[in-house]
Write a protein that holds these residues in place. Structure first.
Motif, PDB file in Angstrom:
ATOM      1  N   MET A 257       0.839  -1.218   0.000  1.00 56.16           N
ATOM      2  CA  MET A 257       0.000   0.000   0.000  1.00 56.16           C
ATOM      3  C   MET A 257       0.866   1.257   0.000  1.00 56.16           C
ATOM      4  N   LEU A 258       1.937   1.263   0.841  1.00 56.87           N
ATOM      5  CA  LEU A 258       2.788   2.442   0.923  1.00 56.87           C
ATOM      6  C   LEU A 258       3.497   2.701  -0.401  1.00 56.87           C
ATOM      7  N   ALA A 259       3.953   1.628  -1.067  1.00 54.76           N
ATOM      8  CA  ALA A 259       4.656   1.807  -2.340  1.00 54.76           C
ATOM      9  C   ALA A 259       3.749   2.439  -3.382  1.00 54.76           C
ATOM     10  N   SER A 260       2.539   1.895  -3.536  1.00 51.37           N
ATOM     11  CA  SER A 260       1.623   2.448  -4.533  1.00 51.37           C
ATOM     12  C   SER A 260       1.204   3.867  -4.155  1.00 51.37           C
ATOM     13  N   PHE A 261       1.053   4.137  -2.850  1.00 52.72           N
ATOM     14  CA  PHE A 261       0.690   5.486  -2.409  1.00 52.72           C
ATOM     15  C   PHE A 261       1.772   6.503  -2.778  1.00 52.72           C
ATOM     16  N   LEU A 262       3.030   6.196  -2.416  1.00 57.36           N
ATOM     17  CA  LEU A 262       4.116   7.158  -2.644  1.00 57.36           C
ATOM     18  C   LEU A 262       4.402   7.355  -4.129  1.00 57.36           C
ATOM     19  N   ILE A 263       4.344   6.266  -4.897  1.00 57.63           N
ATOM     20  CA  ILE A 263       4.607   6.406  -6.332  1.00 57.63           C
ATOM     21  C   ILE A 263       3.519   7.231  -6.998  1.00 57.63           C
ATOM     22  N   MET A 264       2.270   6.957  -6.666  1.00 53.96           N
ATOM     23  CA  MET A 264       1.189   7.722  -7.282  1.00 53.96           C
ATOM     24  C   MET A 264       1.167   9.171  -6.776  1.00 53.96           C
ATOM     25  N   LEU A 265       1.597   9.374  -5.522  1.00 55.71           N
ATOM     26  CA  LEU A 265       1.728  10.739  -5.022  1.00 55.71           C
ATOM     27  C   LEU A 265       2.782  11.484  -5.830  1.00 55.71           C
ATOM     28  N   ARG A 266       3.907  10.836  -6.055  1.00 51.78           N
ATOM     29  CA  ARG A 266       4.987  11.474  -6.823  1.00 51.78           C
ATOM     30  C   ARG A 266       4.561  11.721  -8.272  1.00 51.78           C
ATOM     31  N   GLU A 267       4.007  10.699  -8.908  1.00 50.45           N
ATOM     32  CA  GLU A 267       3.569  10.852 -10.300  1.00 50.45           C
ATOM     33  C   GLU A 267       2.475  11.911 -10.414  1.00 50.45           C
ATOM     34  N   GLY A 268       1.554  11.908  -9.445  1.00 53.34           N
ATOM     35  CA  GLY A 268       0.472  12.874  -9.474  1.00 53.34           C
ATOM     36  C   GLY A 268       0.972  14.295  -9.302  1.00 53.34           C
ATOM     37  N   ILE A 269       1.948  14.496  -8.416  1.00 49.79           N
ATOM     38  CA  ILE A 269       2.489  15.835  -8.216  1.00 49.79           C
ATOM     39  C   ILE A 269       3.248  16.293  -9.451  1.00 49.79           C
ATOM     40  N   GLU A 270       3.971  15.381 -10.108  1.00 48.89           N
ATOM     41  CA  GLU A 270       4.643  15.737 -11.361  1.00 48.89           C
ATOM     42  C   GLU A 270       3.630  16.243 -12.390  1.00 48.89           C
ATOM     43  N   ALA A 271       2.552  15.480 -12.565  1.00 49.39           N
ATOM     44  CA  ALA A 271       1.521  15.889 -13.526  1.00 49.39           C
ATOM     45  C   ALA A 271       0.856  17.193 -13.099  1.00 49.39           C
ATOM     46  N   ALA A 272       0.572  17.315 -11.778  1.00 47.08           N
ATOM     47  CA  ALA A 272      -0.085  18.530 -11.282  1.00 47.08           C
ATOM     48  C   ALA A 272       0.806  19.757 -11.466  1.00 47.08           C
ATOM     49  N   LEU A 273       2.116  19.589 -11.288  1.00 50.09           N
ATOM     50  CA  LEU A 273       3.035  20.704 -11.483  1.00 50.09           C
ATOM     51  C   LEU A 273       3.000  21.194 -12.932  1.00 50.09           C
ATOM     52  N   ILE A 274       3.024  20.248 -13.865  1.00 53.19           N
ATOM     53  CA  ILE A 274       3.020  20.627 -15.280  1.00 53.19           C
ATOM     54  C   ILE A 274       1.720  21.335 -15.648  1.00 53.19           C
ATOM     55  N   VAL A 275       0.590  20.760 -15.215  1.00 50.07           N
ATOM     56  CA  VAL A 275      -0.704  21.387 -15.504  1.00 50.07           C
ATOM     57  C   VAL A 275      -0.794  22.747 -14.816  1.00 50.07           C
ATOM     58  N   GLY A 276      -0.289  22.830 -13.579  1.00 49.55           N
ATOM     59  CA  GLY A 276      -0.311  24.093 -12.858  1.00 49.55           C
ATOM     60  C   GLY A 276       0.524  25.168 -13.536  1.00 49.55           C
ATOM     61  N   ILE A 277       1.683  24.774 -14.065  1.00 48.33           N
ATOM     62  CA  ILE A 277       2.533  25.726 -14.784  1.00 48.33           C
ATOM     63  C   ILE A 277       1.794  26.273 -16.010  1.00 48.33           C
ATOM     64  N   ILE A 278       1.148  25.362 -16.757  1.00 45.56           N
ATOM     65  CA  ILE A 278       0.412  25.782 -17.955  1.00 45.56           C
ATOM     66  C   ILE A 278      -0.727  26.728 -17.574  1.00 45.56           C
ATOM     67  N   ALA A 279      -1.543  26.322 -16.582  1.00 42.79           N
ATOM     68  CA  ALA A 279      -2.713  27.117 -16.206  1.00 42.79           C
ATOM     69  C   ALA A 279      -2.311  28.470 -15.628  1.00 42.79           C
ATOM     70  N   SER A 280      -1.304  28.493 -14.759  1.00 43.38           N
ATOM     71  CA  SER A 280      -0.905  29.763 -14.146  1.00 43.38           C
ATOM     72  C   SER A 280      -0.281  30.701 -15.159  1.00 43.38           C
ATOM     73  N   TYR A 281       0.450  30.163 -16.132  1.00 45.63           N
ATOM     74  CA  TYR A 281       1.051  31.019 -17.154  1.00 45.63           C
ATOM     75  C   TYR A 281      -0.031  31.613 -18.059  1.00 45.63           C
ATOM     76  N   LEU A 282      -1.051  30.805 -18.367  1.00 45.15           N
ATOM     77  CA  LEU A 282      -2.165  31.331 -19.157  1.00 45.15           C
ATOM     78  C   LEU A 282      -2.883  32.454 -18.407  1.00 45.15           C
ATOM     79  N   ALA A 283      -3.109  32.252 -17.104  1.00 45.78           N
ATOM     80  CA  ALA A 283      -3.788  33.279 -16.312  1.00 45.78           C
ATOM     81  C   ALA A 283      -2.934  34.538 -16.203  1.00 45.78           C
ATOM     82  N   ARG A 284      -1.624  34.353 -16.015  1.00 40.48           N
ATOM     83  CA  ARG A 284      -0.739  35.501 -15.830  1.00 40.48           C
ATOM     84  C   ARG A 284      -0.582  36.336 -17.103  1.00 40.48           C
TER      85      ARG A 284
END
Length: 282
Positions: free
Chosen positions: A1-28
């Motif tokens: 459970m911990l392995a799948s949690f941490l990996i998906m947390l890491r992968e999810g944050i990577e994806a969220a960072l990229i989407v966040g960069i795109i969205a915030s740059y569009l807004a700015r």
């Protein structure tokens, strides 16, 4: 459970960072009306990842026993390569990912065909990369850890990543991403080494690898695989109470070589300008 949690947390944050960069740059830059377009790419990428995962499971479910072992070895091999490449890609890209994404957004708006499809494609390929990586990792983990724990851990990891990503995007949350990716990277490398050892075990059970099969040690009484601790270690790091010598050698090789290159200081860029004589004299 911990392995799948941490990996998906890491992968999810990577994806969220990229989407966040795109969205915030569009807004700015006064282009907020295009932010929903980004979410279209994100949803398409998520749908593709789910489809690929379901298709791979459907194909592998009807194989006979030996073919099933070979199939699991193939999935595990892909997962090991994906996990290690993911760690090194993020280590390298983290320094310039914001500037790179902003440059790509500017190029999309400079295109005569319009920005809509370009933004969909930009967000789609960025998130699909993380999603497809996650699919192969989760398939390998689910094969090692049957039961609901691993899927629940993956869902919790994705949920936490979404919340953290939203907090970072809104500016109310400060996370030391360099330290986060460093230590989760070390954890991922240990997971990859355990998966590599399990791949060799699958190849032996498929009748392909029959070398170095004598037990390296026997912990079946001290720490049996069926115990709670043994089950947790198996799910996280591919632990086995009576591993073969070949599995231990492969585990040590993958772990040692990968950690060496991961912690090796980055070489200075060849394009970096040399210091001027006046500066050197100072």
């Amino acid at each position: 459970m911990l392995a799948s949690f941490l990996i998906m947390l890491r992968e999810g944050i990577e994806a969220a960072l990229i989407v966040g960069i795109i969205a915030s740059y569009l807004a700015r830059t006064g282009r907020s009306e295009y932010v929903p377009t980004v979410w279209v790419g994100v949803l398409l990428a998520a749908a593709l990842s789910l489809f690929v995962g379901a298709a791979v499971l459907a194909v592998g479910g009807d194989f006979p026993q030996k073919t099933q072992e070979l199939f699991e070895a193939a999935i595990g091999t892909v997962a090991v390569v994906v996990l290690i490449s993911m760690v090194f890609w993020m280590r390298k890209a983290s320094r310039s990912i914001r500037a790179q994404m902003q440059s790509e957004i500017d190029a999309v708006f400079a295109d005569d065909r319009g920005p809509v499809w370009g933004l969909i494609g930009l967000s789609f390929f960025a998130v699909a990369r993380e999603g497809l990586e996650s699919v192969f990792f989760l398939l390998a983990i689910f094969q090692q850890s049957p039961g609901p724990a691993a899927p629940v851990g993956a869902l919790l990891g994705i949920g936490c990543a979404v919340l953290l990503g939203f907090g970072i995007y809104r500016g109310g949350l400060r996370l030391d991403l360099r330290r986060f990716f460093l230590w989760t990277g070390v954890f991922v490398i240990f997971v990859a080494a355990g998966l590599a050892a399990s791949v060799l075990r699958n190849l032996h059970e498929a009748g392909i690898w029959n070398f170095l099969q004598q037990p390296a040690w026997d912990l079946s009484r001290a720490l049996p695989l069926s115990s709670v601790t043994g089950t947790l270690l198996s799910g996280m790091f591919g632990y086995h109470d009576t591993p073969a010598v070949g599995e231990v050698i492969l585990w040590a090789l993958v772990l040692g070589v990968t950690l060496f290159f991961f912690f090796r200081p980055a070489e200075p860029s060849a394009s970096a300008p040399a210091a001027s004589p006046a500066r050197r004299e100072a």
